[in-house]
Scaffold this active site. Structure first.
Site, short mmCIF file in Angstrom:
data_model
loop_
_atom_site.label_atom_id
_atom_site.label_comp_id
_atom_site.label_asym_id
_atom_site.label_seq_id
_atom_site.Cartn_x
_atom_site.Cartn_y
_atom_site.Cartn_z
N CYS A 48 16.25 -3.77 13.78
CA CYS A 48 16.05 -2.31 13.75
C CYS A 48 16.61 -1.74 12.45
O CYS A 48 17.81 -1.88 12.18
CB CYS A 48 16.71 -1.67 14.96
SG CYS A 48 16.44 0.11 15.00
N CYS A 56 -14.02 -5.39 -13.97
CA CYS A 56 -13.84 -6.54 -14.86
C CYS A 56 -13.67 -6.05 -16.31
O CYS A 56 -12.83 -6.55 -17.04
CB CYS A 56 -15.05 -7.47 -14.75
SG CYS A 56 -14.80 -9.06 -15.57
#
Lengths: 444, 450
Positions: free
Chosen positions: A139, A357
């Site tokens: 936690c 690209c």
């Protein structure tokens, strides 16, 4: 029909789908509904030590990252452990286990880091006849500030120590729940194993701030104008969780230690992926909190149908099956090469492959041919990076095609199909037995 | 055949009329807009931009909507097309940006660019914020003839560039076809007038209404008085059937559409019980749909060629058909039928195409009707320009790529120029390009003076 039942560190479960320790498992009402819906097991929401109950905020406890159409991608919470009296929880656990003997019921625990505290609660949990316990060392908010939860999970020595206490003072199987808010997940897993843990479960939630309200300049979710970090979960954390699960699965020190996987599991596919990476069961929370308990029906049928299609009789046939295929980068074959290929019939001419690209990678996709808009890979530039396929909006339009053994890679001018890793590569000054031609700088 | 022509007003209740003439498209709300925007792929050199006559950066404005910045989106739109609000309503997007959208190719469902553009521009207009400011005054004064889309777009860009502009408009209101020619349900709530106000809000533009070229002033006077002139004239002439068009019951669609737009009370407009519309373009669709929406029982569009040759887009045809309009093809008007000096019907010859020409098949058809609308094209009335001053081509003004006419210091654009597309968006682009060219010419001139 495939057999979905599993035995996880001695605990029997009709299927591998468990609900994680969280709001959906806070009380008998929810847990019974979950069992009715078909969940194989639950990890009861974390119990603390006897005394005045935890107090939660009454401001928002949850925040989310949404898609534009409000699908929940990421989720966070600042809720603490159960805020109901210990006695009530224990009574309900006992009743539920009595009424649902075929389902797995694990009790999550978190008490101060003293042997006496653990000893005291273990005895009381044992009386419920629950199948096992899960130690909440994960936690990340609130409880960790009080020396519990992630504050323990982040120190392997504490993990080992508390695990050992629990094994000493209880007959129940002990599952240690790990926090991802740590630099090397293998260390607390190793510590848990040294302490005698029967299994580990991971990941707990990741420290997170979900956003900032740009009108009030307040981070959110916020309570009365102030915010705190919470624990992040949901689909967005799945890749992080899969890495951590597989790290433990392939670590020689912990290999074979049962793992209950947690982190972004929403569908049967997510579950199957985690299981191939070594998980014996999976735990779900965000998906149930988003859609309700019924999702388990999709998970059960999906996993069963996939197992039938693949000829897997039981989970043992595939749990961990993908682990041997995960390795360190240095063991990857540098003589293997793929080239992107654009299916011109499927291409819708959006040009995203080209601009991705062109702007950010290797300038390997042309944008026109014979004066027409046209996107095609130039093999002499393509490094096979997969970016174009990632950004392509059309499924299977761009595929990465392996070059055949013996073919010349037009980019490097070198033949492919051999097998050299970095360890044998002549470009590696540290290589013990370098083989074959070096890769030279491009001419330009 | 019915003996008594039935043309009257008030066929529908005010509630029915209000519903029939409400917005054709339900505008997107904020959530719908963001979901719709999310579908945009942000294409490289996006085909939708290429397909837009005004080259609006569509992927950028859609992404601005998706990220919660509709005013930024509106700025992107209006920078390229100052009538982006009206174009969002009237553009045949299904043959422009949305046809080019790659998601149309991919899944037959394009990004809803038109509706998103409307969301962005409506969001801006709702704030009342003026995005444009007149440029530093250049001391140059340009005359614009015609306050339609071409003229206003030209005037606005000139003002932004710092020139003073006087716009001459023959009608009582500015806006041109946006005000007088668009089907009422496409531009509800006085949008056309509000858009004109927004455009003029930039400052530096004076509009003189009721001033008509050829009647109140001449082109020569303008070229004398101003540094440059832009002609943004409309099409003043309407083609006739040539079958005795002055018969009672035979109407001009363009004039009726204007009446529909200008009336305060649709219930006062007379419409036939059985209506025939001759034509195959947007005007035919607009009058047919609106006739039906006014309460006509039977409305038939009759076009002399096939569905493929109709100028009205598939979508426009679908709108009319959904309204209950019947569209018939390959029928050529042959003669009007009259009873007691009023239209009673129209006879058609069936035709077919042979070697590119329409030839009668020998069969014929009579359609009884009370009212007939001509929507067979409009013509440019070149006489207003003054004889022989400007080179023409196919009955309209000849211009080059910068919208320069053959006459020095005179530019032209919109419906009055040759080679145009008869679209609002194309007229806006003409006006914009002409303004850029005028600005370049004036500044070059100034440089010489200096």
């Amino acid at each position: 029909m495939a057999d979905l039942s599993v035995r996880f560190c001695g605990v029997k479960s009709p299927n591998p789908f468990w609900l994680a320790s969280a709001p959906p498992t806070d009380k008998a009402y929810n847990v019974v509904r979950a069992y009715k819906a078909g969940w194989g097991g639950v990890v009861w929401k974390t119990l603390g030590e006897d005394g005045p109950p935890i107090v939660n905020v009454s401001g928002p406890r949850y925040g989310a990252i949404h898609s534009q159409d409000r699908r929940v991608f990421g989720f966070n919470n600042i809720e603490l452990i159960t805020d109901r009296p210990l006695e009530v929880n224990l009574r309900e656990i006992k009743e539920v286990k009595r009424d649902w003997p075929d389902r797995a019921l694990i009790v999550s625990l978190m008490v101060p880091c003293t042997e006496e505290s653990w000893k005291a609660i273990l005895k009381r949990v044992e009386e419920t006849e629950a199948d096992g316990i899960e130690l909440n060392f994960g936690c990340p908010h609130g409880m960790s500030e009080r020396g519990m939860g992630a504050a323990v999970g982040q120190v392997p020595e504490y993990v080992e120590m508390v695990t050992r206490w629990c094994k000493q003072h209880s007959r129940m199987p002990v599952i240690v729940k790990l926090t991802p808010n740590i630099s090397d997940i293998r260390k607390p897993a190793e510590a848990a194993k040294r302490g005698g843990a029967d299994a580990v479960s991971l990941i707990n939630t990741i420290n997170s701030v979900m956003g900032v309200d740009l009108d009030t300049l307040t981070p959110w979710p916020s309570t009365d104008g102030m915010a705190t970090h919470g624990g992040y979960c949901g689909p967005a954390v799945k890749p992080i969780a899969m890495n951590m699960v597989s790290e433990i699965a392939r670590n020689p020190e912990t290999h074979g230690l049962p793992i209950s996987a947690i982190g972004g599991i929403e569908t049967w596919k997510d579950a199957a992926e985690f299981m191939t990476l070594g998980a014996g069961t999976v735990q779900v929370c965000t998906a149930a909190m988003t859609y309700g308990f019924k999702i388990v029906q999709e998970m059960i049928t999906g996993l069963s149908d996939w197992m039938d299609a693949k000829g897997y009789a039981s989970a043992d046939d595939f749990v961990g099956a993908a682990v041997p295929k995960l390795t360190d980068w240095q063991h990857l074959n540098l003589d293997y090469a793929v080239k992107a290929k654009i299916d011109q019939d499927l291409c819708i001419q959006c040009g995203r492959c080209h601009i991705a690209c062109e702007d950010t990678s290797h300038q390997a996709i042309m944008k026109e041919k014979d004066g027409q808009r046209h996107f095609e890979v130039m093999e002499e530039e393509c490094v096979g990076c997969n970016l174009c396929a990632v950004v392509c909006p059309v499924d299977q339009c761009i595929t990465m095609e392996p070059l055949q053994a013996g073919a010349i890679d037009k980019r490097t001018g070198l033949p492919v199909g051999g097998h050299r890793t970095w360890l044998e590569h002549p470009n590696n000054p540290m290589a013990q037995n370098p083989r074959g031609p070096a890769v030279l700088e491009p001419a330009e | 055949m019915s003996a008594l022509p039935d043309i009257r007003s008030g066929r529908l209740t005010p509630e029915e009329l209000a519903e029939n003439f409400a917005d054709l498209h339900h505008p997107l709300d904020r959530f719908e807009a963001r979901v719709a925007a999310e579908r945009c792929l942000f294409c490289y050199e996006a085909p939708c931009v290429t397909a837009c006559p005004t080259s609006i950066d569509i992927p950028l404005f859609v992404r601005q909507i998706a990220t919660g910045n509709p005013l930024g989106a509106a700025r992107t739109i209006l920078d390229s097309n100052i009538m982006g609000g009206m174009c969002a309503r009237v553009c045949p997007t299904e043959t422009l940006c949305e046809e080019a959208c790659v998601r149309e190719a991919a899944e037959g469902k394009p990004v809803e660019i038109g509706l998103l553009q409307r969301f962005a521009t409506d969001s801006l207009f709702a704030t009342g914020r003026q995005l444009f400011r007149r440029g530093a005054p250049t001391g140059r004064h340009v005359a614009v003839v015609g306050a339609g889309p071409a003229g206003l777009a030209c005037a606005h860009r000139l003002a932004v560039l710092g020139h003073e502009v006087t716009v001459y408009e023959a009608r009582d209101k500015a806006g041109g076809l946006n005000e007088y020619g668009i089907a009422a349900y496409k531009a509800t709530g006085g949008f056309a007038a509000a858009e004109v106000d927004y455009i003029l809000g930039v400052g530096g533009i004076t509009v003189e209404t009721g001033k008509r070229l050829g009647r109140d002033f001449t082109l020569a006077e303008l070229t004398d008085r101003f540094d440059a002139v832009f002609l943004g004239l409309g099409l003043g002439g309407v083609n006739a059937l040539g079958l005795g068009d002055d018969l009672a019951g035979v109407e001009d669609a363009v004039a009726t559409i204007a009446e529909l737009r200008q009336t305060d009370n649709l219930a006062t407009l007379p419409i036939g019980r059985r209506v025939v519309v001759i034509g195959g373009g947007m005007t035919a669709i607009d009058i047919a749909s609106q006739a039906k929406r006014l309460g006509a029982e039977e409305v038939t569009i009759v076009y002399r060629r096939g569905p493929e040759q109709m100028n009205a887009s598939d979508y426009e045809q679908m709108v009319a058909q959904t309204d209950g309009v019947l569209i018939r093809h390959w029928l050529r008007p042959a003669r009007l039928m009259a009873t007691d000096g009023r239209l009673a019907g129209i006879a058609f010859d069936y035709v077919e195409e042979r070697d590119g020409r329409l030839v009668g098949t020998g069969e014929s058809l009579e359609i009884a009707c009370d009212q007939l609308f001509r929507a067979i094209g409009q013509t440019f009335l070149a006489g207003d320009l003054g004889a022989g001053l400007i080179a023409m081509e196919g009955g309209r003004i000849k211009v080059d790529a910068e919208r320069r006419t053959s006459l020095g210091a005179v530019w032209a654009g919109g419906d009055c120029v040759a080679g145009g597309e008869d679209l609002t968006v194309a007229a806006v682009e003409d006006g914009k390009q002409a303004a850029i060219s005028i600005d370049r010419a004036l500044k070059a001139g100034m440089a010489r003076v200096a």
